[in-house]
Design an enzyme around this catalytic site. Structure first.
Site, PDB file in Angstrom:
ATOM      1  CG  ASP A  39      -2.011  -0.931   1.188  1.00 26.31           C
ATOM      2  OD1 ASP A  39      -2.434  -1.267   0.075  1.00 26.31           O
ATOM      3  OD2 ASP A  39      -2.485  -1.349   2.259  1.00 26.31           O
ATOM      4  CE  LYS A  61      -7.779   6.677  -2.466  1.00 28.73           C
ATOM      5  NZ  LYS A  61      -8.464   7.221  -1.367  1.00 28.73           N
ATOM      6  CG  MET A 176      -7.587   7.228   7.449  1.00 24.78           C
ATOM      7  SD  MET A 176      -8.533   5.883   6.727  1.00 24.78           S
ATOM      8  CE  MET A 176      -9.057   4.990   8.181  1.00 24.78           C
TER       9      MET A 176
HETATM   10  N1  SAH Z   1      -3.473   0.105   9.357  1.00 32.00           N
HETATM   11  C1  SAH Z   1      -2.922   1.405   9.667  1.00 32.00           C
HETATM   12  C2  SAH Z   1      -3.936   2.510   9.478  1.00 32.00           C
HETATM   13  C3  SAH Z   1      -4.363   2.706   8.042  1.00 32.00           C
HETATM   14  S1  SAH Z   1      -5.467   4.048   7.841  1.00 32.00           S
HETATM   15  C4  SAH Z   1      -2.363   1.397  11.091  1.00 32.00           C
HETATM   16  O1  SAH Z   1      -2.626   0.465  11.845  1.00 32.00           O
HETATM   17  O2  SAH Z   1      -1.645   2.337  11.443  1.00 32.00           O
HETATM   18  C5  SAH Z   1      -4.370   5.358   7.389  1.00 32.00           C
HETATM   19  C6  SAH Z   1      -4.179   6.306   8.541  1.00 32.00           C
HETATM   20  O3  SAH Z   1      -3.228   5.799   9.454  1.00 32.00           O
HETATM   21  C7  SAH Z   1      -3.637   7.661   8.149  1.00 32.00           C
HETATM   22  O4  SAH Z   1      -4.655   8.505   7.655  1.00 32.00           O
HETATM   23  C8  SAH Z   1      -3.108   8.140   9.472  1.00 32.00           C
HETATM   24  O5  SAH Z   1      -4.155   8.583  10.302  1.00 32.00           O
HETATM   25  C9  SAH Z   1      -2.540   6.867  10.053  1.00 32.00           C
HETATM   26  N2  SAH Z   1      -1.098   6.698   9.777  1.00 32.00           N
HETATM   27  C10 SAH Z   1      -0.509   5.712   9.103  1.00 32.00           C
HETATM   28  N3  SAH Z   1       0.830   5.876   9.063  1.00 32.00           N
HETATM   29  C11 SAH Z   1       1.084   7.012   9.751  1.00 32.00           C
HETATM   30  C12 SAH Z   1       2.274   7.717  10.089  1.00 32.00           C
HETATM   31  N4  SAH Z   1       3.496   7.297   9.721  1.00 32.00           N
HETATM   32  N5  SAH Z   1       2.153   8.854  10.814  1.00 32.00           N
HETATM   33  C13 SAH Z   1       0.953   9.292  11.217  1.00 32.00           C
HETATM   34  N6  SAH Z   1      -0.203   8.662  10.919  1.00 32.00           N
HETATM   35  C14 SAH Z   1      -0.140   7.539  10.206  1.00 32.00           C
END
Ligand code: SAH
Length: 269
Positions: A39, A61, A176
């Site tokens: 992803d 995306k 998100m």
């Molecule tokens: N499965 C992922 C979440 C996916 S949804 C998890 O467990 O973290 C995507 C969201 O995850 C983003 O919009 C943001 O809110 C968060 N996210 C993912 N990576 C991030 C990062 N390095 N720093 C801050 N937020 C992050």
């Protein structure tokens, strides 16, 4: 390590960015995969750990183009496994936290493809830790809620009971949610949270570009705009945010305000 069998799929959490946060099982999968389906939020430094011979397929995306449909991704996983490959499905954070990992695992189960789930460090915990913000602390909260800031339509999720959330979760971690930040702070305040309650936004957590903006429910949306930090970011609302004043440990992660301070004012720490 369990063997990564040909014809199976490992659904693996890559953590929020820093490759040091990969589990040993994730590193094992990276070392042995034939095909990696990944992803947008999987960090390049994580992918770099896989051998050059592994086929990499990007399904996120990019450049404003929409990502492939979920059904196309699951069909691809089934097809690659059907070719007898060791398929690594690599997702940011944890695959079962706002990651649609459940849908993919259900499709694999329905297709009779052997699979394994490897949890990862979710951004809402690992990202907070890198900002010096504990998800729980004995003095402030016995509960924490993980909430998504938008549903499939892009608006605020309409299945959340905001007053119940505001009452029941002293610490709220939003994923998100950057586009909806102003709407979310309004909805939480309306639902009973204090406008002066501390909030932090942790952008690009655990990467070299980590930046943290602090404020309150009343000020955070403006401050984030002024600082110019963006997604991906986790937003944390609650008293635990104050601990960052003593626990921040990543050098240089304070986002500078872009707006000049008003005449005569000194900028706040
Ligand atoms: N499965 C992922 C979440 C996916 S949804 C998890 O467990 O973290 C995507 C969201 O995850 C983003 O919009 C943001 O809110 C968060 N996210 C993912 N990576 C991030 C990062 N390095 N720093 C801050 N937020 C992050």
């Amino acid at each position: 390590m369990p063997p990564f069998a040909p014809g199976s799929v490992w659904l693996v959490g890559a953590g929020p960015g820093d490759p040091g946060l990969l589990t040993l099982a994730a590193a094992h999968a990276l070392a042995h995969a034939d095909a990696i389906v990944y992803d947008a939020l999987v960090d390049d430094s994580v992918l770099a750990l896989a051998p050059a011979t592994a086929v990499r397929e990007f399904v996120g995306k990019r450049g404003g183009r929409p990502s492939p449909r979920q059904s196309e991704i699951t069909a691809r996983l089934v097809a690659l496994a059907g070719q007898g490959l060791r398929v690594l499905r690599l997702k940011g954070g944890d695959p079962f936290v706002f990651g649609r990992g459940a849908e993919e695992a259900l499709a694999l189960a329905a297709a009779g493809i052997p699979f394994r789930i490897v949890p990862g460090v979710t951004a809402g915990i690992g990202g907070l830790a890198y900002a010096g913000i504990p998800a729980t602390s004995r003095d402030t909260n016995s509960a924490v809620a993980f909430v998504t800031g938008h549903d499939a339509s892009g608006g605020l999720p309409d299945d959340i009971d905001w007053p119940a959330l505001a009452r029941g979760a002293p610490v709220i971690v939003l994923y998100m949610a950057m586009r909806q930040l102003a709407a979310l702070t309004a909805v939480l305040t309306e639902a009973g949270r204090r406008p002066d309650e501390p909030v932090a936004v942790v952008s690009r957590a655990t990467t070299a570009g980590q930046r943290v903006v602090q404020g309150t429910l009343a000020t955070i949306a403006d401050r984030v705009r002024a600082a110019g930090v963006g997604a991906p970011a986790v937003i944390v609302v609650g008293e635990v945010v104050r601990l960052r004043d003593r626990l921040a440990w990543v050098p240089g992660d304070v986002a500078p305000a872009l707006d000049p301070p008003p005449d005569g004012a000194t900028s706040e720490a």
